[in-house]
Design a protein around this motif. Sequence first.
Motif, mmCIF file in Angstrom:
data_model
loop_
_atom_site.group_PDB
_atom_site.id
_atom_site.type_symbol
_atom_site.label_atom_id
_atom_site.label_comp_id
_atom_site.label_asym_id
_atom_site.label_seq_id
_atom_site.Cartn_x
_atom_site.Cartn_y
_atom_site.Cartn_z
ATOM 1 N N ASN A 156 -8.266 -2.317 6.756
ATOM 2 C CA ASN A 156 -7.517 -3.552 7.019
ATOM 3 C C ASN A 156 -7.063 -3.569 8.468
ATOM 4 O O ASN A 156 -6.676 -2.531 9.006
ATOM 5 C CB ASN A 156 -6.258 -3.599 6.142
ATOM 6 N N ASP A 175 -10.457 0.632 -8.784
ATOM 7 C CA ASP A 175 -9.915 -0.447 -7.950
ATOM 8 C C ASP A 175 -10.704 -1.704 -8.309
ATOM 9 O O ASP A 175 -11.911 -1.765 -8.070
ATOM 10 C CB ASP A 175 -10.114 -0.082 -6.468
ATOM 11 N N GLY A 176 -10.037 -2.678 -8.912
ATOM 12 C CA GLY A 176 -10.744 -3.865 -9.397
ATOM 13 C C GLY A 176 -11.014 -4.896 -8.313
ATOM 14 O O GLY A 176 -11.863 -5.773 -8.474
ATOM 15 N N PHE A 177 -10.272 -4.802 -7.218
ATOM 16 C CA PHE A 177 -10.393 -5.763 -6.103
ATOM 17 C C PHE A 177 -10.354 -4.937 -4.821
ATOM 18 O O PHE A 177 -9.369 -4.948 -4.083
ATOM 19 C CB PHE A 177 -9.234 -6.764 -6.128
ATOM 20 N N ALA A 178 -11.431 -4.204 -4.577
ATOM 21 C CA ALA A 178 -11.373 -3.097 -3.609
ATOM 22 C C ALA A 178 -11.287 -3.537 -2.148
ATOM 23 O O ALA A 178 -10.695 -2.840 -1.330
ATOM 24 C CB ALA A 178 -12.575 -2.190 -3.817
ATOM 25 N N GLY A 179 -11.910 -4.674 -1.802
ATOM 26 C CA GLY A 179 -11.933 -5.071 -0.391
ATOM 27 C C GLY A 179 -12.920 -4.208 0.399
ATOM 28 O O GLY A 179 -13.629 -3.370 -0.167
ATOM 29 N N ASP A 213 -7.439 -13.942 -10.572
ATOM 30 C CA ASP A 213 -8.775 -13.599 -11.071
ATOM 31 C C ASP A 213 -8.819 -12.712 -12.307
ATOM 32 O O ASP A 213 -9.692 -12.901 -13.154
ATOM 33 C CB ASP A 213 -9.588 -12.936 -9.955
ATOM 34 N N VAL A 249 -14.909 -8.476 -11.231
ATOM 35 C CA VAL A 249 -14.111 -7.524 -12.006
ATOM 36 C C VAL A 249 -14.154 -7.832 -13.513
ATOM 37 O O VAL A 249 -14.140 -6.929 -14.341
ATOM 38 C CB VAL A 249 -12.655 -7.500 -11.488
ATOM 39 N N ASP A 265 -5.592 -5.817 -7.431
ATOM 40 C CA ASP A 265 -4.951 -6.405 -6.253
ATOM 41 C C ASP A 265 -5.674 -7.688 -5.828
ATOM 42 O O ASP A 265 -6.289 -7.752 -4.765
ATOM 43 C CB ASP A 265 -4.997 -5.352 -5.123
ATOM 44 N N PRO A 266 -5.594 -8.722 -6.679
ATOM 45 C CA PRO A 266 -6.307 -9.961 -6.349
ATOM 46 C C PRO A 266 -5.533 -10.806 -5.343
ATOM 47 O O PRO A 266 -4.337 -10.590 -5.137
ATOM 48 C CB PRO A 266 -6.349 -10.680 -7.694
ATOM 49 N N GLU A 267 -6.225 -11.762 -4.740
ATOM 50 C CA GLU A 267 -5.520 -12.750 -3.914
ATOM 51 C C GLU A 267 -5.069 -13.905 -4.804
ATOM 52 O O GLU A 267 -4.114 -14.594 -4.505
ATOM 53 C CB GLU A 267 -6.468 -13.280 -2.831
ATOM 54 N N LEU A 270 0.823 -1.218 0.000
ATOM 55 C CA LEU A 270 0.000 0.000 0.000
ATOM 56 C C LEU A 270 0.854 1.263 0.000
ATOM 57 O O LEU A 270 0.432 2.310 -0.483
ATOM 58 C CB LEU A 270 -0.963 -0.018 1.197
ATOM 59 N N ARG A 306 -16.331 -8.125 -5.328
ATOM 60 C CA ARG A 306 -17.234 -9.249 -5.582
ATOM 61 C C ARG A 306 -17.985 -9.715 -4.332
ATOM 62 O O ARG A 306 -19.141 -10.138 -4.411
ATOM 63 C CB ARG A 306 -16.416 -10.425 -6.150
ATOM 64 N N ASP A 307 -17.320 -9.634 -3.180
ATOM 65 C CA ASP A 307 -17.948 -10.116 -1.956
ATOM 66 C C ASP A 307 -18.986 -9.094 -1.475
ATOM 67 O O ASP A 307 -18.656 -7.933 -1.212
ATOM 68 C CB ASP A 307 -16.853 -10.323 -0.896
ATOM 69 N N PHE A 323 -5.908 -0.163 -10.298
ATOM 70 C CA PHE A 323 -5.184 -1.018 -9.355
ATOM 71 C C PHE A 323 -5.872 -2.377 -9.323
ATOM 72 O O PHE A 323 -7.079 -2.469 -9.063
ATOM 73 C CB PHE A 323 -5.194 -0.373 -7.967
HETATM 74 C C1 LIG Z 1 -6.366 -8.568 -1.611
HETATM 75 S S1 LIG Z 1 -8.026 -8.080 -1.379
HETATM 76 C C2 LIG Z 1 -7.997 -6.378 -1.810
HETATM 77 C C3 LIG Z 1 -7.445 -5.503 -0.774
HETATM 78 C C4 LIG Z 1 -7.503 -4.038 -1.105
HETATM 79 N N1 LIG Z 1 -6.797 -3.725 -2.339
HETATM 80 C C5 LIG Z 1 -6.924 -3.240 0.036
HETATM 81 O O1 LIG Z 1 -5.900 -2.600 -0.120
HETATM 82 O O2 LIG Z 1 -7.548 -3.249 1.106
HETATM 83 C C6 LIG Z 1 -8.863 -8.777 -2.735
HETATM 84 C C7 LIG Z 1 -10.371 -8.475 -2.761
HETATM 85 O O3 LIG Z 1 -10.866 -8.834 -4.036
HETATM 86 C C8 LIG Z 1 -12.145 -9.432 -3.888
HETATM 87 N N2 LIG Z 1 -12.329 -10.280 -5.084
HETATM 88 C C9 LIG Z 1 -11.857 -11.541 -5.289
HETATM 89 N N3 LIG Z 1 -12.167 -11.950 -6.527
HETATM 90 C C10 LIG Z 1 -12.808 -10.918 -7.143
HETATM 91 C C11 LIG Z 1 -13.340 -10.733 -8.435
HETATM 92 N N4 LIG Z 1 -13.282 -11.691 -9.350
HETATM 93 N N5 LIG Z 1 -13.899 -9.546 -8.741
HETATM 94 C C12 LIG Z 1 -13.956 -8.544 -7.809
HETATM 95 N N6 LIG Z 1 -13.475 -8.675 -6.549
HETATM 96 C C13 LIG Z 1 -12.908 -9.845 -6.224
HETATM 97 C C14 LIG Z 1 -12.070 -10.176 -2.576
HETATM 98 O O4 LIG Z 1 -13.382 -10.323 -2.041
HETATM 99 C C15 LIG Z 1 -11.182 -9.256 -1.736
HETATM 100 O O5 LIG Z 1 -11.975 -8.347 -1.005
#
Ligand SMILES: C[S@@+](CC[C@H](N)C(=O)[O-])C[C@H]1O[C@@H](n2cnc3c(N)ncnc32)[C@H](O)[C@@H]1O
Length: 258
Positions: free
Chosen positions: A45, A37-41, A135, A108, A130-132, A13, A80-81, A128
């Motif tokens: 945190n 932000d494609g994977f916003a969370g 994806d 995303v 930021d997937p786990e 970050l 997504r969640d 940005f």
């Molecule tokens: C690593 S976290 C992101 C953390 C965020 N960037 C931060 O700094 O707090 C990944 C997030 O992506 C979401 N996610 C996973 N697969 C996804 C998808 N296909 N499309 C959108 N969101 C997705 C998860 O639910 C999770 O909240």
Amino acid sequence: MPRDVGSWTKNKLKILSDYLPVYLKATTRAMERIYIDGFAGPGLNRVRGTGKIVDGSPLIALDAKAENGTTFTRLFFIERDEASALELENTVAQRDTQRRCTVIPGDVNVELPRLIERLPKRSPTFVFLDPEGIDPQWTTLQKIAGWKTELLINFPFGMAINRNPDSGKVNAYYGTREWRPLWESTSPGRIRRLLDLYKNRLQELGWRYTTDADPVVTGTRGQRLYYLIFVSKVEPGQRIMKWVQERPDSAGQLRFKF
Ligand SMILES: C[S@@+](CC[C@H](N)C(=O)[O-])C[C@H]1O[C@@H](n2cnc3c(N)ncnc32)[C@H](O)[C@@H]1O
């Protein structure tokens, strides 16, 4: 509930929070500056071990400001969640006094191609990813390549690609099967070649400028978790990111680059 994260997340970050104000200054004269932000969370945190609550990427982007006061004109957060999207919506509602943000619940690979269609092609747009896991699909990147985008991508080598036996998913990630012989190889340059295949393909899509080295984010035992890939269509983006990468990480240490 804030997302539980390892202490290494702060290093990831910090790259974002160091980069965005300089990006905003460099794009001040544009009519619009957009952040996606494609994977916003969920927004916040909680760092494991210390319990400290830190802003996640969407909140960092919302607060980002150049020294001349320039900010993003519009921000879009895809998540997504459902519970995380709702939580983000609530947190953003308290902070986003100028109503610049939109939370988009969903995948995303569905929502980003849809969103980009509605945005101006020439406005500087920072994305940005930021997937786990693995994806983001290649078709999604192909779609946004037609816009004035620059990308910071978490390439989850240790967390996903190295472990993933699901070749269909990896094919969709790379948009090619060329990764397979590299993945099967046991030679020492294996990771670098898998990373370069992805970066070279991004360059072929028009993001010509990248940094030579990619910051590595390591876990508490020093294991490589992911790499942060940066690509841009313009030279200043590359210059600014190189400068950011030379800055110390969140613990004041020089970054390990690969
Ligand atoms: C690593 S976290 C992101 C953390 C965020 N960037 C931060 O700094 O707090 C990944 C997030 O992506 C979401 N996610 C996973 N697969 C996804 C998808 N296909 N499309 C959108 N969101 C997705 C998860 O639910 C999770 O909240």
